[in-house]
Design an enzyme around this catalytic site. Structure first.
Site, PDB file in Angstrom:
ATOM      1  N   ARG A 104       0.671  -0.983   0.015  1.00  0.00           N
ATOM      2  CA  ARG A 104      -0.014  -0.035  -0.062  1.00  0.00           C
ATOM      3  C   ARG A 104       0.830   1.285   0.153  1.00  0.00           C
ATOM      4  O   ARG A 104       2.014   1.229   0.617  1.00  0.00           O
ATOM      5  CB  ARG A 104      -0.872   0.077   1.203  1.00  0.00           C
ATOM      6  CG  ARG A 104      -1.857  -1.233   1.197  1.00  0.00           C
ATOM      7  CD  ARG A 104      -2.967  -1.196   2.467  1.00  0.00           C
ATOM      8  NE  ARG A 104      -3.530  -2.456   2.533  1.00  0.00           N
ATOM      9  CZ  ARG A 104      -4.215  -2.749   3.470  1.00  0.00           C
ATOM     10  NH1 ARG A 104      -4.676  -1.949   4.554  1.00  0.00           N
ATOM     11  NH2 ARG A 104      -5.175  -3.843   3.396  1.00  0.00           N
ATOM     12  N   ARG A 142       2.577   1.370  10.442  1.00  0.00           N
ATOM     13  CA  ARG A 142       2.139   1.622   8.974  1.00  0.00           C
ATOM     14  C   ARG A 142       3.201   1.324   7.757  1.00  0.00           C
ATOM     15  O   ARG A 142       3.727   2.193   7.709  1.00  0.00           O
ATOM     16  CB  ARG A 142       1.484   3.140   9.040  1.00  0.00           C
ATOM     17  CG  ARG A 142       0.654   3.358   7.871  1.00  0.00           C
ATOM     18  CD  ARG A 142      -0.213   4.667   7.967  1.00  0.00           C
ATOM     19  NE  ARG A 142      -0.776   4.798   9.078  1.00  0.00           N
ATOM     20  CZ  ARG A 142      -2.143   4.536   9.384  1.00  0.00           C
ATOM     21  NH1 ARG A 142      -2.857   4.039   8.277  1.00  0.00           N
ATOM     22  NH2 ARG A 142      -2.687   4.675  10.436  1.00  0.00           N
ATOM     23  N   GLU A 160      -5.543  -0.908  15.663  1.00  0.00           N
ATOM     24  CA  GLU A 160      -6.167  -1.791  14.990  1.00  0.00           C
ATOM     25  C   GLU A 160      -5.300  -3.029  14.689  1.00  0.00           C
ATOM     26  O   GLU A 160      -4.183  -2.847  14.131  1.00  0.00           O
ATOM     27  CB  GLU A 160      -6.706  -1.200  13.850  1.00  0.00           C
ATOM     28  CG  GLU A 160      -7.569  -2.142  12.872  1.00  0.00           C
ATOM     29  CD  GLU A 160      -7.835  -1.467  11.236  1.00  0.00           C
ATOM     30  OE1 GLU A 160      -7.746  -2.347  10.286  1.00  0.00           O
ATOM     31  OE2 GLU A 160      -7.832  -0.271  11.009  1.00  0.00           O
ATOM     32  N   SER A 202      -9.599  -5.894  10.677  1.00  0.00           N
ATOM     33  CA  SER A 202     -10.919  -5.447  10.195  1.00  0.00           C
ATOM     34  C   SER A 202     -11.853  -6.398   9.761  1.00  0.00           C
ATOM     35  O   SER A 202     -11.301  -6.993   8.537  1.00  0.00           O
ATOM     36  CB  SER A 202     -10.602  -4.032   9.444  1.00  0.00           C
ATOM     37  OG  SER A 202     -11.789  -3.241   9.134  1.00  0.00           O
ATOM     38  N   ARG A 209       1.868  -6.188  12.689  1.00  0.00           N
ATOM     39  CA  ARG A 209       1.370  -5.593  13.912  1.00  0.00           C
ATOM     40  C   ARG A 209       1.109  -6.832  15.070  1.00  0.00           C
ATOM     41  O   ARG A 209       1.198  -6.195  16.284  1.00  0.00           O
ATOM     42  CB  ARG A 209      -0.027  -4.963  13.587  1.00  0.00           C
ATOM     43  CG  ARG A 209      -0.051  -3.849  12.731  1.00  0.00           C
ATOM     44  CD  ARG A 209      -1.247  -3.034  12.695  1.00  0.00           C
ATOM     45  NE  ARG A 209      -1.145  -1.871  11.702  1.00  0.00           N
ATOM     46  CZ  ARG A 209      -2.021  -1.179  11.432  1.00  0.00           C
ATOM     47  NH1 ARG A 209      -3.136  -0.975  12.143  1.00  0.00           N
ATOM     48  NH2 ARG A 209      -1.705   0.239  10.718  1.00  0.00           N
TER      49      ARG A 209
END
Length: 426
Positions: free
Chosen positions: A264, A279, A351, A354, A392
């Site tokens: 990403r 990130r 987070e 999701s 993460r």
């Protein structure tokens, strides 16, 4: 993609749901405004075409009558030619309006499910439950822990590729691999998912099928000189395995899990999480994907979410489950639960998964259908969730497992995948 028949039959109700998302429905240049205008235009063109076709039939009958009577039909033949030219021009205009209408529909997000709470942004999300006891003592952030133990090499990542890339070394690399295997084994052996291994490069049609295109083009890595993209998540190729197919209803629900690297650009995240591994432009993830009957989607979402939670529980990582409000939903989702793991080094929940139901939104875009009890093809409902984001999870292990002597305790469930090691020591 929204249902165009519902768009026309329940316009006000659908518009009200999109307003809950914060969509500017009155903007004539926005996708909703354009779709409304083009829908009206299509209806006008259809009416004109029907009138011209009726005129063509009338003139055709008149030509036949005159020829049968031996009369001159030159005027009628000329009129027939003029009507044919008008029909051709209107049909071309109708095709162009249909193409523009279809493009506008692709840019309209999924209306939120009625059960989704109202709200404008993440501050309005609703906490559903918590698990585990968050540690409250002073813990260094994971980037400091990882660098001190020689696990995380941010300088090497920057040298090789630039910012937001990390090299994992030694036990750091081994734990990344261990987590991948641990998660896949749990979802296959305990939860009953069928594992698949899919390409990390896909074409435009595949990206469009799950909603990444055209909306999120700026966040994607596109291959130079090719109309192909690096995947942002395994959701894209795994869901599209069934692109353009009609599934046997008896095979539903389809449940897959897959490991992939994810890519990403993080185009809109300048200045956010600039340190550490929260990130990244490239990260690893195990994804859970389901295809099911629409009426079973929300029940499937609850089970999928519990399966993602089971990974955190097995690793002993405290977390909470948050339901996203309408204004914080992703583009394709109708309902979403976020799992947020406790990071004591940051003193916050972040987070890590999701889990979303998309209703028939993706099934309609990707042309994935099943036959209902009447044999009629209907779009399937799709769901997915991270089970989990591996990087993460590694971050959470480093911060929750940190001890004052500088060591990090490896969760017991992960030790068989890490060569039996109980801890990482300086």
């Amino acid at each position: 993609m929204i249902d165009r028949r519902e768009f026309r039959a329940s316009f006000d109700a659908m518009q009200a749901q999109l307003v809950r998302r914060g969509i500017e429905v009155i903007d004539p240049k926005g996708p909703w405004g354009r779709a409304r205008k083009l829908d009206v235009r299509q209806r006008e063109l259809k009416t004109k075409l029907e009138a011209l076709q009726a005129e063509r039939n009338r003139v055709s009958r008149l030509i036949g009558q005159k020829k049968a009577a031996g009369e001159d039909a030159a005027a009628e033949l000329a009129r027939m030619g003029e009507v044919a030219r008008q029909v051709k021009a209107l049909e071309r205009e109708a095709r162009e309006a249909e193409e523009a209408f279809a493009e506008a529909l692709l840019e309209i997000p999924n209306p939120p499910h009625a059960s989704v709470p109202d709200g404008a942004d993440e501050s309005d999300n609703v906490e559903i439950r918590r698990w585990g006891e968050p540690r409250q003592d002073a813990v260094p952030p994971h980037w400091e822990i990882g660098e001190r133990l020689g696990l995380l090499d941010f300088e090497a990542g920057a040298k090789l590729a630039g910012s937001r890339f990390t090299v994992l070394r030694g036990m750091g690399a081994r734990l990344e691999r261990a987590l991948m295997q641990f998660m896949l084994d749990m979802h296959v052996d305990r939860h009953g998912y069928d594992e698949v291994w899919v390409p990390a490069i896909v074409n435009r049609k595949t990206m469009t099928g799950t909603g990444q295109l055209p909306k999120f083009a700026d966040d994607l890595y596109k291959l130079e000189g090719e109309d192909r993209f690096l995947i942002p998540t395994a959701e894209v190729p795994v869901t599209n395995l069934y692109q353009g197919e009609i599934l046997d209803a008896d095979t539903l629900p389809v449940r897959h899990c897959a490991y992939t690297p994810c890519f990403r650009r993080e185009a809109g995240s300048a200045g956010r999480d600039v340190r550490g591994m929260i990130r990244q432009h490239q990260f690893d993830k195990v994804e859970l994907v389901r295809l099911t009957r629409p009426e079973q989607a929300l029940e499937e979402l609850e089970e999928l979410t519990r399966h993602a939670e089971a990974v955190l529980q097995a690793l002993g990582l405290p977390y909470r489950v948050v339901e996203l409000c309408a204004g914080d939903l992703g583009f394709s989702a109708e309902k979403t639960y976020d799992l947020e793991v406790w990071l004591p080094g940051q003193g916050a929940y972040r987070e890590i998964s999701s889990c979303s139901s998309f209703g028939q939104f993706q099934g309609r875009r990707a042309g994935i259908r099943y036959r209902d009890e009447n044999g009629k093809p209907r779009p399937v409902a799709t769901l997915n969730g991270s089970g989990l984001a591996i990087g993460r999870t590694l971050v959470a292990i480093l911060e929750n497992g940190w001890r004052e002597d500088g060591s990090v305790t490896i969760p017991e469930a992960l030790r068989p995948y890490a060569g039996g090691a109980e801890a990482i020591r300086p």
